[in-house]
Motif scaffolding. Structure first.
Motif, PDB file in Angstrom:
ATOM      1  N   GLY A   1       0.653  -1.177   0.099  1.00  0.00           N
ATOM      2  CA  GLY A   1      -0.229   0.085  -0.185  1.00  0.00           C
ATOM      3  C   GLY A   1       0.373   1.290  -0.060  1.00  0.00           C
ATOM      4  O   GLY A   1       1.958   1.315   0.292  1.00  0.00           O
ATOM      5  N   ALA A   2       0.292   2.044  -0.662  1.00  0.00           N
ATOM      6  CA  ALA A   2       0.392   3.759  -0.516  1.00  0.00           C
ATOM      7  C   ALA A   2      -0.307   4.858  -0.503  1.00  0.00           C
ATOM      8  O   ALA A   2      -1.382   4.420  -0.656  1.00  0.00           O
ATOM      9  CB  ALA A   2       1.854   3.620  -2.049  1.00  0.00           C
ATOM     10  N   ASP A   3       0.448   5.852  -0.528  1.00  0.00           N
ATOM     11  CA  ASP A   3      -0.840   6.884  -0.106  1.00  0.00           C
ATOM     12  C   ASP A   3      -1.342   7.423  -1.909  1.00  0.00           C
ATOM     13  O   ASP A   3      -0.614   7.594  -2.643  1.00  0.00           O
ATOM     14  CB  ASP A   3      -0.055   8.602  -0.472  1.00  0.00           C
ATOM     15  N   ALA A   4      -2.921   6.755  -2.156  1.00  0.00           N
ATOM     16  CA  ALA A   4      -3.113   7.199  -3.977  1.00  0.00           C
ATOM     17  C   ALA A   4      -3.105   8.368  -3.729  1.00  0.00           C
ATOM     18  O   ALA A   4      -3.090   8.971  -4.830  1.00  0.00           O
ATOM     19  CB  ALA A   4      -4.666   6.683  -2.774  1.00  0.00           C
ATOM     20  N   PHE A   5      -3.062   9.929  -2.761  1.00  0.00           N
ATOM     21  CA  PHE A   5      -2.707  10.830  -3.447  1.00  0.00           C
ATOM     22  C   PHE A   5      -1.111  11.785  -3.042  1.00  0.00           C
ATOM     23  O   PHE A   5      -1.065  12.779  -3.469  1.00  0.00           O
ATOM     24  CB  PHE A   5      -3.391  11.862  -2.541  1.00  0.00           C
ATOM     25  N   SER A   6      -0.217  10.746  -3.650  1.00  0.00           N
ATOM     26  CA  SER A   6       1.296  11.102  -3.742  1.00  0.00           C
ATOM     27  C   SER A   6       1.891  10.464  -4.837  1.00  0.00           C
ATOM     28  O   SER A   6       1.839   9.102  -5.094  1.00  0.00           O
ATOM     29  CB  SER A   6       2.180  10.504  -2.366  1.00  0.00           C
ATOM     30  N   ALA A   7       1.852  10.410  -6.345  1.00  0.00           N
ATOM     31  CA  ALA A   7       2.078  10.092  -7.029  1.00  0.00           C
ATOM     32  C   ALA A   7       3.462   9.995  -7.194  1.00  0.00           C
ATOM     33  O   ALA A   7       3.342   7.916  -8.015  1.00  0.00           O
ATOM     34  CB  ALA A   7       2.152  11.073  -8.644  1.00  0.00           C
ATOM     35  N   ALA A   8       4.857  10.139  -6.226  1.00  0.00           N
ATOM     36  CA  ALA A   8       5.423   9.580  -6.240  1.00  0.00           C
ATOM     37  C   ALA A   8       5.537   7.954  -5.368  1.00  0.00           C
ATOM     38  O   ALA A   8       6.072   6.898  -5.766  1.00  0.00           O
ATOM     39  CB  ALA A   8       6.799  10.538  -5.493  1.00  0.00           C
ATOM     40  N   ALA A   9       4.359   8.151  -4.628  1.00  0.00           N
ATOM     41  CA  ALA A   9       4.479   7.168  -3.326  1.00  0.00           C
ATOM     42  C   ALA A   9       3.801   6.003  -4.340  1.00  0.00           C
ATOM     43  O   ALA A   9       3.976   4.240  -3.919  1.00  0.00           O
ATOM     44  CB  ALA A   9       3.566   7.449  -2.148  1.00  0.00           C
ATOM     45  N   VAL A  10       2.758   6.174  -5.267  1.00  0.00           N
ATOM     46  CA  VAL A  10       2.395   4.768  -6.149  1.00  0.00           C
ATOM     47  C   VAL A  10       3.031   4.479  -7.348  1.00  0.00           C
ATOM     48  O   VAL A  10       3.408   3.106  -7.240  1.00  0.00           O
ATOM     49  CB  VAL A  10       0.942   6.006  -6.980  1.00  0.00           C
ATOM     50  N   THR A  11       4.146   5.193  -7.863  1.00  0.00           N
ATOM     51  CA  THR A  11       5.668   5.030  -8.449  1.00  0.00           C
ATOM     52  C   THR A  11       6.305   4.142  -7.653  1.00  0.00           C
ATOM     53  O   THR A  11       6.923   2.969  -8.682  1.00  0.00           O
ATOM     54  CB  THR A  11       6.437   6.085  -8.933  1.00  0.00           C
ATOM     55  N   ALA A  12       6.629   4.039  -6.438  1.00  0.00           N
ATOM     56  CA  ALA A  12       7.391   3.589  -5.540  1.00  0.00           C
ATOM     57  C   ALA A  12       6.716   2.186  -5.586  1.00  0.00           C
ATOM     58  O   ALA A  12       7.233   1.622  -5.952  1.00  0.00           O
ATOM     59  CB  ALA A  12       7.866   4.029  -4.349  1.00  0.00           C
ATOM     60  N   LEU A  13       5.605   1.952  -5.490  1.00  0.00           N
ATOM     61  CA  LEU A  13       5.175   0.435  -5.288  1.00  0.00           C
ATOM     62  C   LEU A  13       4.747  -0.105  -6.761  1.00  0.00           C
ATOM     63  O   LEU A  13       4.823  -0.943  -6.560  1.00  0.00           O
ATOM     64  CB  LEU A  13       3.165   1.674  -4.959  1.00  0.00           C
ATOM     65  N   LEU A  14       4.593   0.164  -7.802  1.00  0.00           N
ATOM     66  CA  LEU A  14       5.323  -0.245  -8.834  1.00  0.00           C
ATOM     67  C   LEU A  14       6.322  -0.388  -9.363  1.00  0.00           C
ATOM     68  O   LEU A  14       6.471  -1.751  -9.374  1.00  0.00           O
ATOM     69  CB  LEU A  14       3.944   1.057 -10.285  1.00  0.00           C
ATOM     70  N   ASN A  15       7.635   0.197  -9.232  1.00  0.00           N
ATOM     71  CA  ASN A  15       8.302   0.065  -9.364  1.00  0.00           C
ATOM     72  C   ASN A  15       8.645  -1.449  -8.405  1.00  0.00           C
ATOM     73  O   ASN A  15       9.813  -2.504  -8.548  1.00  0.00           O
ATOM     74  CB  ASN A  15       9.588   1.480  -8.960  1.00  0.00           C
ATOM     75  N   ALA A  16       7.707  -1.741  -6.948  1.00  0.00           N
ATOM     76  CA  ALA A  16       8.237  -2.957  -6.002  1.00  0.00           C
ATOM     77  C   ALA A  16       7.683  -3.753  -6.961  1.00  0.00           C
ATOM     78  O   ALA A  16       8.547  -4.657  -6.251  1.00  0.00           O
ATOM     79  CB  ALA A  16       7.825  -2.036  -4.672  1.00  0.00           C
ATOM     80  N   LYS A  17       6.641  -3.595  -7.684  1.00  0.00           N
ATOM     81  CA  LYS A  17       6.383  -5.055  -7.930  1.00  0.00           C
ATOM     82  C   LYS A  17       6.303  -5.071  -9.631  1.00  0.00           C
ATOM     83  O   LYS A  17       6.655  -5.964  -9.903  1.00  0.00           O
ATOM     84  CB  LYS A  17       5.067  -4.628  -8.059  1.00  0.00           C
ATOM     85  N   GLY A  18       7.568  -4.015  -9.868  1.00  0.00           N
ATOM     86  CA  GLY A  18       7.823  -4.135 -11.549  1.00  0.00           C
ATOM     87  C   GLY A  18       6.972  -4.269 -12.101  1.00  0.00           C
ATOM     88  O   GLY A  18       6.880  -4.960 -13.122  1.00  0.00           O
ATOM     89  N   ARG A  19       6.039  -2.805 -11.839  1.00  0.00           N
ATOM     90  CA  ARG A  19       4.811  -2.796 -13.683  1.00  0.00           C
ATOM     91  C   ARG A  19       5.218  -1.593 -13.543  1.00  0.00           C
ATOM     92  O   ARG A  19       5.934  -0.435 -12.984  1.00  0.00           O
ATOM     93  CB  ARG A  19       3.619  -2.476 -12.098  1.00  0.00           C
TER      94      ARG A  19
ATOM     95  N   PRO B   1      -8.076   6.125   2.437  1.00  0.00           N
ATOM     96  CA  PRO B   1      -8.091   5.377   1.132  1.00  0.00           C
ATOM     97  C   PRO B   1      -6.633   4.866   0.299  1.00  0.00           C
ATOM     98  O   PRO B   1      -5.539   6.240   1.004  1.00  0.00           O
ATOM     99  CB  PRO B   1      -8.613   6.603   0.108  1.00  0.00           C
ATOM    100  N   LEU B   2      -6.522   4.018  -0.244  1.00  0.00           N
ATOM    101  CA  LEU B   2      -4.952   3.782  -0.067  1.00  0.00           C
ATOM    102  C   LEU B   2      -4.776   3.484  -1.402  1.00  0.00           C
ATOM    103  O   LEU B   2      -5.744   2.756  -1.651  1.00  0.00           O
ATOM    104  CB  LEU B   2      -4.287   2.662   1.132  1.00  0.00           C
ATOM    105  N   ALA B   3      -4.079   3.938  -2.685  1.00  0.00           N
ATOM    106  CA  ALA B   3      -3.628   2.773  -3.063  1.00  0.00           C
ATOM    107  C   ALA B   3      -2.962   0.802  -2.922  1.00  0.00           C
ATOM    108  O   ALA B   3      -1.826   1.903  -1.879  1.00  0.00           O
ATOM    109  CB  ALA B   3      -2.949   3.400  -4.845  1.00  0.00           C
ATOM    110  N   VAL B   4      -3.425   0.568  -3.433  1.00  0.00           N
ATOM    111  CA  VAL B   4      -3.503  -0.891  -2.640  1.00  0.00           C
ATOM    112  C   VAL B   4      -2.988  -1.837  -3.757  1.00  0.00           C
ATOM    113  O   VAL B   4      -3.919  -2.093  -4.493  1.00  0.00           O
ATOM    114  CB  VAL B   4      -4.118  -1.729  -2.260  1.00  0.00           C
ATOM    115  N   SER B   5      -1.864  -2.672  -4.373  1.00  0.00           N
ATOM    116  CA  SER B   5      -1.740  -3.829  -4.929  1.00  0.00           C
ATOM    117  C   SER B   5      -2.009  -5.083  -4.449  1.00  0.00           C
ATOM    118  O   SER B   5      -1.098  -5.372  -3.091  1.00  0.00           O
ATOM    119  CB  SER B   5      -1.017  -3.593  -6.460  1.00  0.00           C
ATOM    120  N   SER B   6      -1.338  -6.514  -4.917  1.00  0.00           N
ATOM    121  CA  SER B   6      -1.194  -8.182  -4.395  1.00  0.00           C
ATOM    122  C   SER B   6       0.626  -7.421  -4.012  1.00  0.00           C
ATOM    123  O   SER B   6       0.717  -6.951  -4.484  1.00  0.00           O
ATOM    124  CB  SER B   6      -1.353  -8.672  -5.606  1.00  0.00           C
TER     125      SER B   6
END
Length: 236
Positions: free
Chosen positions: A41-59, A138-143
């Motif tokens: 999970g990451a702050d849904a309103f932080s573009a940098a945090a969402v990018t970090a989430l996608l990078n951590a997953k390799g997406r 609300p949180l941006a959350v991926s598996s």
């Protein structure tokens, strides 16, 4: 520095939630249990945090994460148009393993990736997740897994894949057991797309088959469900 919290008792849950919220507010990543799988999970309103989430997953940005919410009332705050059938599905299966894709509120200051003006929303049926969401919003959350690997059903399983890219791990034990007991082979949430229904241009479509069956969805929405298969998306 990665921290791991056993949330099986009130003290551990309170401290874990406190530290997870602090990490979210700092733009860092966390892992939390849901009713289906563990999520990153990451702050849904932080573009940098969402990018970090996608990078951590390799997406990349072509695979935007869903947004987990703490209550049904949040639906109208994040979605521009909610057709009655979507409300009925939320009423029937939230909290639970159903993700609903809807037109996003255009005024929201967030960047989840290439969403094409939509947002995928879910209210998880897990007390740890809901306690955290009530604290953070609300949180941006991926598996919680690397892309191409099975979704984690334990916090340690998530840690093995994601390691120090995550600052806080909330351990809520093994998840998805109730769904497995119900003879469900898929552990991810079912994803339905209600955007065409919201615009009046089509019907509701199932994008990914998961723990909520097609039959259960049809019992709620009837003929509003498109009979044409849309094909499964990759787990998120």
């Amino acid at each position: 520095m990665t921290s791991f919290f056993d949330c099986s008792d009130d003290d551990g849950l309170a401290e874990g939630t406190k530290q997870a919220r602090a990490s979210i507010e700092s733009g860092e990543l966390i892992v939390l249990p849901t009713d289906t799988v563990y999520g990153i999970g990451a702050d849904a309103f932080s573009a940098a945090a969402v990018t970090a989430l996608l990078n951590a997953k390799g997406r990349d940005r072509q695979s935007p994460p869903p947004v987990l919410i703490p209550a049904l009332a949040t639906l109208d705050a994040l979605a521009e148009t909610v057709p009655q059938e979507a409300r009925d599905l939320a009423g029937a299966f939230w909290p639970g393993g159903l993700t609903i894709v809807l037109p996003a509120q255009p005024s929201l200051s967030w960047d989840l990736g290439e969403t094409k003006g939509t947002v995928a929303l879910r209210m998880p049926n897990n007390p740890i997740a809901l306690a955290l969401l009530r604290s953070t919003g609300p949180l941006a959350v991926s598996s919680a897994n690397k892309t191409g690997m099975p979704a984690a059903t334990t916090a340690r399983g998530a840690e093995e894949m994601l390691g120090e890219s995550v600052q806080v791990y909330l351990d809520g034990g093994t998840v998805g057991v109730d769904y497995a007991d119900a003879d469900v082979t898929e552990t991810s949430s079912t994803i339905v797309d209600a955007t065409a229904l919201a615009s009046g241009s089509g019907k509701l479509r199932i994008l990914r088959h998961g723990v909520i069956s097609d039959e259960q969805i049809r019992e709620v929405v009837g003929d509003a469900l498109d009979d044409e298969p849309a094909g499964d998306q990759q787990p998120t």
